[in-house]
Structure formats: C-alpha cells, structure tokens
Enzyme design. Structure first.
Site, PDB file in Angstrom:
ATOM      1  N   ASP A   1       0.782  -1.246   0.000  1.00 26.26           N
ATOM      2  CA  ASP A   1       0.000   0.000   0.000  1.00 26.26           C
ATOM      3  C   ASP A   1       0.817   1.301   0.000  1.00 26.26           C
ATOM      4  OD1 ASP A   1      -1.863  -1.999   0.333  1.00 26.26           O
ATOM      5  OD2 ASP A   1      -2.443  -1.427   2.361  1.00 26.26           O
TER       6      ASP A   1
ATOM      7  N   CYS B   1      -1.892  -2.076   8.111  1.00 26.47           N
ATOM      8  CA  CYS B   1      -1.813  -3.077   7.043  1.00 26.47           C
ATOM      9  C   CYS B   1      -0.552  -3.935   7.120  1.00 26.47           C
ATOM     10  CB  CYS B   1      -1.933  -2.402   5.676  1.00 26.47           C
ATOM     11  SG  CYS B   1      -3.556  -1.628   5.419  1.00 26.47           S
TER      12      CYS B   1
ATOM     13  N   LYS C   1      -7.505  -3.771  -2.645  1.00 24.91           N
ATOM     14  CA  LYS C   1      -8.111  -4.513  -1.536  1.00 24.91           C
ATOM     15  C   LYS C   1      -8.836  -3.558  -0.602  1.00 24.91           C
ATOM     16  CE  LYS C   1      -3.884  -4.466   1.341  1.00 24.91           C
ATOM     17  NZ  LYS C   1      -4.347  -3.582   2.408  1.00 24.91           N
TER      18      LYS C   1
END
Length: 199
Positions: free
Chosen positions: A20, A111, A81
């Site tokens: 990410d 995350c 996601k």
C-alpha cells in the site's frame, strides 16, 4: 530435539510484499521518501534475483495508485483490496512454494502488522524491513515492529536481507546486488526510519 526457527531465508522460496505505498499517503506518512527509496531498492532486487513481487493497494479509489516512482510492471500480483491484511485470496493462491515473505510499506501498525500476523498464523516466516515501513504517526512504528517480533516475526533491514538471500559472494548475482547497494548507499545512509528505530 526441536529445531529452532532462526529465520533463514532462501532465494527460491521467498516473496517480496509491497504494502500500500500509495500516492494519497505521500504528504501524510512519516518519512514517506525513505519508504519509497527502500521499496525502489527491493523492486530492483526482485528483478535481479527473480523473486516474486506482490503488490496491493488499499482502497485505491480513495487513496490513489502505487507511488509513481515505483516500477511494479513486473509484479506477480498487483491488486486493490479493502481488507487491511495483504493476505487476501488472490495473493494466497500465488504463494505455492513460498516459505518466507519480506514485507515493506505502510502503515506499520495497520496493514503491515495485520499482514505479518496473518502470514505468521499461516506458517510463513516474515521479515519486516525496519528501513521500509512507516505510519502517519511515527511513534506507531516501533510498537508495530515490537508486535511483529513478539508474534515470531523478524525485523531486519533491506541490505541485510539482500545479502542473506545470496548467502555467498560466489552467488551469480553478487556483483549486481553489490552494485545496487552501492548505488543506493546515500539513500540508505540518510534513511531516518532506520536511524530512529529503537528495535
């Protein structure tokens, strides 16, 4: 007598997880340029060592695509996601033969941490790069890395991992990786994530 898991890592059974590192985080993440610099080094290494690169983007409609500096064109997986962990079904099915995961990205305590815990729970060895993870609030980083360690993961650095993956100066890619390390020496030396770490 049980064998202690010391986190040995091998080129043919390793995947790199880029978590990410997205455009909308750019002005919010502590030492974002250091995260990007480490990711660039690991992306270059994935190409040299032929190690699969797994990339995710958290809710890209809101948070944007992966940072433009990062060439993820050869990633084995590149998916959006909503789950915080990267271990979604599309990723999990690509991990046949993988024993170790090298994890870097953001945010450390969300995350990255949840990915590490999911992987550990599924019997993968997890190596989180202290010079390649960050959060909006800098104090979250060490807490997240300590949580990874307490769960059985390994906290290390990008350069250490690259030389562990080769294991020998006779490795066919030793010169290429050594050249990469030299080319990124300045960015590594100025990486404030590594400098500030208490881990």
């Amino acid at each position: 007598m049980s064998v202690r898991n010391i986190g040995r890592i091998h080129q043919k059974s390793t995947a790199f997880f880029l978590c990410d590192i997205q455009e909308k985080f750019r002005s919010h993440i502590f030492q974002y340029p250091s995260v990007v610099a480490t990711a660039q080094k690991m992306i270059a290494a994935h190409k040299i060592l032929d190690i699969p690169l797994i990339v995710t983007e958290q809710n890209p409609t809101a948070l944007g695509q992966t940072a433009t500096e990062l060439d993820i064109s050869q990633a084995k997986v590149n998916i959006p996601k909503t789950k915080f962990s990267m271990l979604v079904p599309e990723v999990e099915k690509e991990l046949q033969g993988i024993k170790s995961v090298v994890l870097f990205g953001i945010e450390s305590h969300v995350c990255v941490l949840q990915t590490a815990l999911d992987l550990l729970e599924n019997n993968f060895d997890v190596h989180v790069l202290a010079d390649g993870v960050s959060s909006m609030n800098s104090f979250e980083i060490d807490h997240a890395l300590n949580r990874v360690k307490s769960a059985g993961g390994f906290v290390t650095t990008s350069e250490s991992i690259l030389f562990q993956l080769m294991g020998d100066s006779k490795h066919e890619n030793f010169r290429s990786i050594s050249k990469l390390v030299k080319e990124t020496k300045e960015a590594t030396a100025s990486n404030k994530l590594f400098i500030r770490s208490n881990i």
